[in-house]
Design a protein around this motif. Structure first.
Motif, PDB file in Angstrom:
ATOM      1  N   GLY A 161       6.918 -16.831  10.516  1.00 45.95           N
ATOM      2  CA  GLY A 161       5.306 -15.710  11.113  1.00 45.95           C
ATOM      3  C   GLY A 161       4.242 -16.382  10.720  1.00 45.95           C
TER       4      GLY A 161
ATOM      5  N   SER B 120       6.619  -4.271   7.906  1.00 44.41           N
ATOM      6  CA  SER B 120       5.988  -3.503   9.046  1.00 44.41           C
ATOM      7  C   SER B 120       6.954  -3.858  10.218  1.00 44.41           C
ATOM      8  CB  SER B 120       4.500  -3.466   8.896  1.00 44.41           C
ATOM      9  OG  SER B 120       4.394  -2.397  10.201  1.00 44.41           O
ATOM     10  N   GLU B 121       6.274  -5.511  10.182  1.00 45.03           N
ATOM     11  CA  GLU B 121       6.841  -6.102  11.757  1.00 45.03           C
ATOM     12  C   GLU B 121       8.253  -6.199  11.980  1.00 45.03           C
ATOM     13  OE1 GLU B 121       5.513 -10.310  12.880  1.00 45.03           O
ATOM     14  OE2 GLU B 121       3.501  -9.294  11.842  1.00 45.03           O
TER      15      GLU B 121
ATOM     16  N   LYS C 263      10.942 -13.419   8.675  1.00 41.11           N
ATOM     17  CA  LYS C 263      10.577 -13.198  10.037  1.00 41.11           C
ATOM     18  C   LYS C 263      11.521 -14.148  10.830  1.00 41.11           C
ATOM     19  CE  LYS C 263       6.383 -12.799  10.781  1.00 41.11           C
ATOM     20  NZ  LYS C 263       5.003 -12.513  11.385  1.00 41.11           N
TER      21      LYS C 263
ATOM     22  N   GLN D 257      12.577 -14.613  15.487  1.00 37.63           N
ATOM     23  CA  GLN D 257      11.789 -14.742  16.132  1.00 37.63           C
ATOM     24  C   GLN D 257      11.885 -16.416  16.961  1.00 37.63           C
ATOM     25  OE1 GLN D 257       8.426 -15.115  13.863  1.00 37.63           O
ATOM     26  NE2 GLN D 257       7.832 -12.913  14.002  1.00 37.63           N
TER      27      GLN D 257
ATOM     28  N   ILE E  12       2.803  -6.769   5.156  1.00 32.80           N
ATOM     29  CA  ILE E  12       2.858  -7.185   6.912  1.00 32.80           C
ATOM     30  C   ILE E  12       4.438  -7.610   7.769  1.00 32.80           C
ATOM     31  CG2 ILE E  12       2.086  -8.919   8.290  1.00 32.80           C
ATOM     32  CD1 ILE E  12       0.213  -8.800   6.098  1.00 32.80           C
TER      33      ILE E  12
ATOM     34  N   SER F 166       9.346  -2.900  13.348  1.00 32.34           N
ATOM     35  CA  SER F 166       9.448  -2.253  14.507  1.00 32.34           C
ATOM     36  C   SER F 166      10.519  -3.366  15.602  1.00 32.34           C
ATOM     37  CB  SER F 166       7.689  -3.061  15.111  1.00 32.34           C
ATOM     38  OG  SER F 166       7.475  -4.665  14.908  1.00 32.34           O
ATOM     39  N   TYR F 167      10.486  -4.373  15.094  1.00 30.75           N
ATOM     40  CA  TYR F 167      11.631  -5.410  15.834  1.00 30.75           C
ATOM     41  C   TYR F 167      13.193  -4.368  15.475  1.00 30.75           C
ATOM     42  CZ  TYR F 167       9.913  -9.455  15.735  1.00 30.75           C
ATOM     43  OH  TYR F 167       8.623 -11.245  16.537  1.00 30.75           O
TER      44      TYR F 167
END
Length: 336
Positions: free
Chosen positions: A304, A48-49, A234, A238, A45, A52-53
């Motif tokens: 996250g 993948s995130e 993450k 963020q 997870i 995308s960032y």
């Protein structure tokens, strides 16, 4: 070793989870197996995130900002590296002009993420905190203002002054031995029973001061066992953490400010957020994982998830309800 711990945990779960949270057996047979399971589940997870960032044409804005206006806490929690007995930070109080400048920058971009006027501290030690929270929420009305305190300095007047500007108000009651609400917190509870809508944004957590919890970047003194997470993190993708001197830390687990990713006395929030320094940290976490960053290497915080899962809320309605169910059990409402 990890496989053995996991098997024991699955077969003896009902017995093991009754162990005191301050017990090393709890750390070994409850906390550690949970981390191993979460690590396995969350690794794809997070990967993948982060992808995308990094592949976004324009890097997304931070969804959380913590502004620490005073770098002190009056707590004695064994799991915290900056409790009042162990804190090695040089005392610093944020300049009011710097604070207002930061908030004004957030206002200019119509910031709608999570806004927290605290970090690794007790915010009520700053006598200006009510004024600061009010100013921040008035400038950023679309933000989610959350406030965390250990409640030791909280009274009815401060609570009633702060609560209109807070979307989430969390009182972490740190106890030793028996779970007992301090008298000043009983008064807050009484107000919440009288004004029932407050129970939708006030949450009271009872936390054992000696509990073994996340290791805060490997800096918690009461942790014995270490498991190196295979998944990345993450938080630097963020989150912004502002220290009282205007410098930005690596993340919320960098309690002592070992890393500095920028200085708001020299650059704007957006300039720092999109700087090469930040991007190099993100690239390391994305391509190499935690192993090349010393503070991340032994950290067992995923980032996250849980409280950091959304910019719009910290606790779910179910978590608020569970908290008040516990308060009902600790104190009979008729006696408050």
């Amino acid at each position: 070793m990890n496989r053995l711990i996991y098997v024991i945990y699955k077969f003896k779960k009902n017995i093991i989870e009754k162990l005191p949270q301050s017990s090393k057996l709890y750390e070994l047979f409850v906390l550690l197996p949970k981390k191993i399971i979460q690590d396995y589940e969350r690794k794809p997870i997070i990967k993948s995130e982060l992808k995308s960032y990094m592949e976004a044409k324009k890097f997304p804005l931070f969804s959380t900002i913590e502004i620490e206006t005073i770098n002190r806490c009056n707590g004695e929690c064994a799991f915290c590296p900056v409790n009042r007995h162990d804190d090695k930070r040089k005392f610093k109080l944020m300049d009011e002009n710097l604070f207002r400048n930061i908030i004004n920058q957030l206002k200019e971009i119509n910031y709608d993420g999570r806004l927290q006027i605290f970090s690794n501290n007790e915010p009520l030690l700053d006598k200006r905190i009510c004024e600061f929270v009010k100013y921040a929420k008035e400038c950023c009305p679309n933000s989610h203002m959350s406030f965390f305190t250990n409640g030791t300095l909280l009274n009815n007047d401060k609570f009633l002054e702060l609560i209109p500007y807070c979307d989430t108000f969390c009182i972490d009651v740190y106890y030793k031995g028996e779970k007992v609400l301090p008298d000043n917190i009983k008064e807050i509870v009484r107000i919440c029973y009288e004004q029932k809508d407050l129970k939708k944004k006030v949450i009271i957590s009872m936390i054992n001061q000696e509990a073994i919890r996340n290791n805060r970047g490997g800096q918690s003194k009461n942790r014995m066992f270490t498991y190196k997470l295979k998944s990345s993190c993450k938080l630097p993708f963020q989150q912004v953490i502002v220290r009282p001197d205007g410098k930005l830390s690596l993340c919320c687990n960098d309690a002592m400010g070992k890393y500095t990713l920028g200085d708001l006395n020299e650059k704007t929030l957006l300039e720092v957020w999109n700087s090469d320094t930040y991007m190099k940290i993100r690239e390391k976490l994305y391509k190499q994982g935690r192993k090349t960053i010393e503070l991340c290497k032994y950290c067992d915080n995923f980032g996250g998830f849980g409280m950091n899962a959304s910019k719009d809320y910290i606790f779910t309605p179910a978590e608020f309800a569970k908290s008040w169910d516990l308060i009902d059990k600790i104190e009979d409402k008729s006696e408050i």
